[in-house]
Write a protein that holds these residues in place. Structure first.
Motif, PDB file in Angstrom:
ATOM      1  N   LEU A 258       0.667  -1.615   0.233  1.00  0.00           N
ATOM      2  CA  LEU A 258       0.509  -0.023  -0.056  1.00  0.00           C
ATOM      3  C   LEU A 258       0.954   1.732   0.349  1.00  0.00           C
ATOM      4  O   LEU A 258       0.704   2.153  -0.402  1.00  0.00           O
ATOM      5  CB  LEU A 258      -0.708  -0.061   1.474  1.00  0.00           C
ATOM      6  CG  LEU A 258      -2.329  -0.991   1.226  1.00  0.00           C
ATOM      7  CD1 LEU A 258      -2.652  -0.740   1.872  1.00  0.00           C
ATOM      8  CD2 LEU A 258      -2.723  -0.828  -0.206  1.00  0.00           C
ATOM      9  N   ALA A 259       2.287   1.560   0.376  1.00  0.00           N
ATOM     10  CA  ALA A 259       2.816   2.341   0.996  1.00  0.00           C
ATOM     11  C   ALA A 259       3.494   2.612  -0.783  1.00  0.00           C
ATOM     12  O   ALA A 259       3.413   3.633  -1.115  1.00  0.00           O
ATOM     13  CB  ALA A 259       3.943   2.141   1.467  1.00  0.00           C
ATOM     14  N   ASP A 260       3.692   1.648  -1.638  1.00  0.00           N
ATOM     15  CA  ASP A 260       4.083   1.236  -3.127  1.00  0.00           C
ATOM     16  C   ASP A 260       3.503   2.291  -4.090  1.00  0.00           C
ATOM     17  O   ASP A 260       3.292   3.207  -4.685  1.00  0.00           O
ATOM     18  CB  ASP A 260       4.680   0.578  -3.458  1.00  0.00           C
ATOM     19  CG  ASP A 260       5.872  -0.310  -2.650  1.00  0.00           C
ATOM     20  OD1 ASP A 260       6.490   0.811  -2.454  1.00  0.00           O
ATOM     21  OD2 ASP A 260       6.173  -1.546  -2.759  1.00  0.00           O
ATOM     22  N   ASP A 261       1.520   1.771  -3.496  1.00  0.00           N
ATOM     23  CA  ASP A 261       0.409   2.180  -4.498  1.00  0.00           C
ATOM     24  C   ASP A 261       0.801   3.428  -4.234  1.00  0.00           C
ATOM     25  O   ASP A 261       0.423   4.668  -4.890  1.00  0.00           O
ATOM     26  CB  ASP A 261      -1.086   1.833  -3.682  1.00  0.00           C
ATOM     27  CG  ASP A 261      -0.419   0.299  -4.352  1.00  0.00           C
ATOM     28  OD1 ASP A 261      -0.122  -0.122  -4.763  1.00  0.00           O
ATOM     29  OD2 ASP A 261      -1.842  -0.093  -3.866  1.00  0.00           O
ATOM     30  N   LEU A 262       0.797   4.237  -2.745  1.00  0.00           N
ATOM     31  CA  LEU A 262       0.677   5.437  -3.185  1.00  0.00           C
ATOM     32  C   LEU A 262       1.507   6.837  -2.964  1.00  0.00           C
ATOM     33  O   LEU A 262       1.530   7.541  -3.399  1.00  0.00           O
ATOM     34  CB  LEU A 262       0.640   5.872  -0.930  1.00  0.00           C
ATOM     35  CG  LEU A 262       0.112   7.476  -0.167  1.00  0.00           C
ATOM     36  CD1 LEU A 262      -1.306   7.622  -0.178  1.00  0.00           C
ATOM     37  CD2 LEU A 262       0.571   7.110   0.836  1.00  0.00           C
ATOM     38  N   ALA A 263       2.623   5.836  -3.160  1.00  0.00           N
ATOM     39  CA  ALA A 263       3.881   6.256  -3.659  1.00  0.00           C
ATOM     40  C   ALA A 263       3.966   6.577  -5.295  1.00  0.00           C
ATOM     41  O   ALA A 263       4.322   7.472  -5.832  1.00  0.00           O
ATOM     42  CB  ALA A 263       5.265   6.201  -3.574  1.00  0.00           C
ATOM     43  N   ASP A 264       3.378   5.819  -5.874  1.00  0.00           N
ATOM     44  CA  ASP A 264       2.434   5.514  -7.626  1.00  0.00           C
ATOM     45  C   ASP A 264       1.800   6.628  -7.605  1.00  0.00           C
ATOM     46  O   ASP A 264       2.016   7.822  -8.149  1.00  0.00           O
ATOM     47  CB  ASP A 264       2.149   3.879  -8.017  1.00  0.00           C
ATOM     48  CG  ASP A 264       3.537   3.020  -8.176  1.00  0.00           C
ATOM     49  OD1 ASP A 264       4.860   3.912  -8.081  1.00  0.00           O
ATOM     50  OD2 ASP A 264       3.251   1.985  -8.023  1.00  0.00           O
ATOM     51  N   ASP A 265       0.839   6.971  -6.590  1.00  0.00           N
ATOM     52  CA  ASP A 265      -0.129   7.803  -6.850  1.00  0.00           C
ATOM     53  C   ASP A 265       0.483   9.113  -6.991  1.00  0.00           C
ATOM     54  O   ASP A 265      -0.152  10.119  -7.739  1.00  0.00           O
ATOM     55  CB  ASP A 265      -0.823   7.570  -6.067  1.00  0.00           C
ATOM     56  CG  ASP A 265      -2.309   6.426  -5.832  1.00  0.00           C
ATOM     57  OD1 ASP A 265      -1.674   5.474  -7.239  1.00  0.00           O
ATOM     58  OD2 ASP A 265      -3.276   6.541  -5.041  1.00  0.00           O
ATOM     59  N   LEU A 266       0.986   9.800  -6.185  1.00  0.00           N
ATOM     60  CA  LEU A 266       2.126  10.849  -5.384  1.00  0.00           C
ATOM     61  C   LEU A 266       2.680  11.067  -6.793  1.00  0.00           C
ATOM     62  O   LEU A 266       2.379  11.968  -7.264  1.00  0.00           O
ATOM     63  CB  LEU A 266       2.554  10.428  -4.617  1.00  0.00           C
ATOM     64  CG  LEU A 266       1.390  10.690  -3.036  1.00  0.00           C
ATOM     65  CD1 LEU A 266       2.556  10.628  -1.995  1.00  0.00           C
ATOM     66  CD2 LEU A 266       1.115  12.531  -2.880  1.00  0.00           C
ATOM     67  N   ALA A 267       2.949   9.923  -7.250  1.00  0.00           N
ATOM     68  CA  ALA A 267       3.764  10.376  -8.784  1.00  0.00           C
ATOM     69  C   ALA A 267       3.169  10.831 -10.002  1.00  0.00           C
ATOM     70  O   ALA A 267       3.474  11.502 -10.929  1.00  0.00           O
ATOM     71  CB  ALA A 267       5.224   9.335  -8.619  1.00  0.00           C
ATOM     72  N   ASP A 268       2.439   9.992  -9.877  1.00  0.00           N
ATOM     73  CA  ASP A 268       1.509   9.958 -11.021  1.00  0.00           C
ATOM     74  C   ASP A 268       1.207  11.659 -10.519  1.00  0.00           C
ATOM     75  O   ASP A 268       0.215  12.313 -12.179  1.00  0.00           O
ATOM     76  CB  ASP A 268       0.099   9.005 -10.630  1.00  0.00           C
ATOM     77  CG  ASP A 268       0.294   8.297 -11.330  1.00  0.00           C
ATOM     78  OD1 ASP A 268       1.301   7.603 -11.935  1.00  0.00           O
ATOM     79  OD2 ASP A 268      -0.327   7.073 -11.327  1.00  0.00           O
ATOM     80  N   ASP A 269       0.315  12.600  -9.575  1.00  0.00           N
ATOM     81  CA  ASP A 269       0.122  13.219  -9.188  1.00  0.00           C
ATOM     82  C   ASP A 269       0.576  14.603  -9.328  1.00  0.00           C
ATOM     83  O   ASP A 269       0.600  15.662 -10.351  1.00  0.00           O
ATOM     84  CB  ASP A 269      -0.900  13.631  -8.187  1.00  0.00           C
ATOM     85  CG  ASP A 269      -1.816  12.787  -7.835  1.00  0.00           C
ATOM     86  OD1 ASP A 269      -2.818  12.735  -8.545  1.00  0.00           O
ATOM     87  OD2 ASP A 269      -1.869  12.866  -6.641  1.00  0.00           O
ATOM     88  N   LEU A 270       2.059  14.302  -9.703  1.00  0.00           N
ATOM     89  CA  LEU A 270       2.985  15.065  -9.484  1.00  0.00           C
ATOM     90  C   LEU A 270       3.131  15.478 -11.097  1.00  0.00           C
ATOM     91  O   LEU A 270       3.855  16.348 -11.811  1.00  0.00           O
ATOM     92  CB  LEU A 270       4.080  14.833  -9.086  1.00  0.00           C
ATOM     93  CG  LEU A 270       3.955  14.932  -7.300  1.00  0.00           C
ATOM     94  CD1 LEU A 270       5.520  14.573  -7.227  1.00  0.00           C
ATOM     95  CD2 LEU A 270       4.216  16.694  -7.115  1.00  0.00           C
ATOM     96  N   ALA A 271       2.991  13.897 -11.772  1.00  0.00           N
ATOM     97  CA  ALA A 271       3.516  14.287 -13.189  1.00  0.00           C
ATOM     98  C   ALA A 271       2.005  14.398 -14.920  1.00  0.00           C
ATOM     99  O   ALA A 271       2.305  14.784 -14.816  1.00  0.00           O
ATOM    100  CB  ALA A 271       3.697  12.321 -13.852  1.00  0.00           C
TER     101      ALA A 271
END
Ligand SMILES: Cc1cc2nc3c(=O)[nH]c(=O)nc-3n(C[C@H](O)[C@H](O)[C@H](O)COP(=O)(O)O)c2cc1C
Length: 281
Positions: A258-271
């Motif tokens: 779930l921590a990885d999912d969150l990091a991926d979501d944040l990266a998508d948001d920033l992109a």
């Protein structure tokens, strides 16, 4: 989070999981010690297990003197599950725990009360559940969470969640084990994969009808996929219970995924992306 009663005293998990920063709900604690039910206390079924532990616990004094300090030293975020036979007992537990150093929050066990079946006090009824939550909330600091744990009973889930939320619960845990019978006929609670679809339905209905209520999902979480299913149903978090009995690393695996999912979501948001009009970066 580690679900109540499924992480032992915390020490049992230590060889398998980094306890530092782990959210753990203790087994339900009563004012006085409870010896628990007769053995056997668990029975395998084709898709989960039935348990009849009977609230075995050392009582509040002993818990405060021994188990809590150990958990705090290990860096665990300790959520103490409390269970009583009256509103006064729940309030007394909350009052004394409010002064104990290191208690991150409380979880009120409203699904399997102590000495169930009292005529005048049935904590599984939303009205009584709300009275318990209000009494606990009065005794426990407002800046620390109080979760109300309910049975995943579809016919009462929304009503129960609304009642405890209005009474001051920070969130609702859905849910406890489903009422069942041990092979010898004693009352018990069914948990594990068998109850996941039932708990998911309860989480979905409560989050759809009561968007202000934060729900923590529980029931058969055995890895990242089931955890994600609860989040997709609207839960803000999950608890891992019976799965820990055969694989104590489950909570660490779920946490990491779930921590990885969150990091991926944040990266998508920033992109940024054309699909999301809210994205500004
Ligand atoms: C051995 C065992 C002991 C449990 N003890 C407690 C308890 O003390 N208090 C409580 O609120 N729930 C207790 N539960 C219920 C779990 O916290 C959880 O709500 C339920 O098992 C559903 O989740 P699961 O399917 O992931 O196990 C216990 C469950 C098991 C299997």
């Amino acid at each position: 989070m580690v679900a109540s009663g499924c992480g032992g005293t915390g020490r049992e998990l230590a060889p398998y999981v980094d306890l530092d920063g782990l959210d753990l709900v203790t087994r339900s604690i009563t004012l006085d010690a409870r010896a628990g039910g007769a053995a056997p206390r668990v029975a395998e079924t084709p898709s989960g297990l039935v348990h009849a532990v009977g609230h075995q616990n050392p009582g509040l004094e002993h818990f405060l003197a021994t188990e809590l300090p150990w958990l705090v030293r290990a860096g665990v975020r300790v959520h103490v599950s409390v269970v009583g036979a009256s509103i006064g007992e729940y309030a007394e537990l909350a009052r004394r725990l409010s002064r104990a150093p290191g208690v991150a929050g409380l979880e009120i066990n409203l699904g399997s009360p102590d000495q169930a079946g009292e005529d005048l006090f049935e904590v599984r009824e939303p009205y009584h559940a709300a009275s318990v939550v209000a009494a606990v909330r009065r005794e426990f600091p407002a800046d620390r969470p109080v979760l109300a744990k309910l049975r995943p009973d579809l016919s009462r889930a929304v009503e129960g969640a609304r009642a405890v939320h209005d009474a001051g619960a920070s969130g609702v845990v859905l849910g406890d084990a489903v009422p069942a019978a041990m092979p010898d006929g004693r009352p018990g609670g069914l948990c594990g994969p068998a109850i996941t679809p039932v708990a998911l339905r309860c989480v979905r209905e409560v989050t759809a009808l009561l968007p202000d209520v934060e729900v923590v999902g529980a029931g058969g979480v055995d890895g990242p996929a089931t955890a994600r299913a609860f989040l997709a149903a609207g839960a803000v978090g999950v608890q891992v219970g019976a799965a820990l009995l055969h694989d104590p690393t489950t909570v660490a695996r779920v946490r990491a995924a779930l921590a990885d999912d969150l990091a991926d979501d944040l990266a998508d948001d920033l992109a940024g992306g054309p699909d999301d009009p809210e994205r500004t970066l």
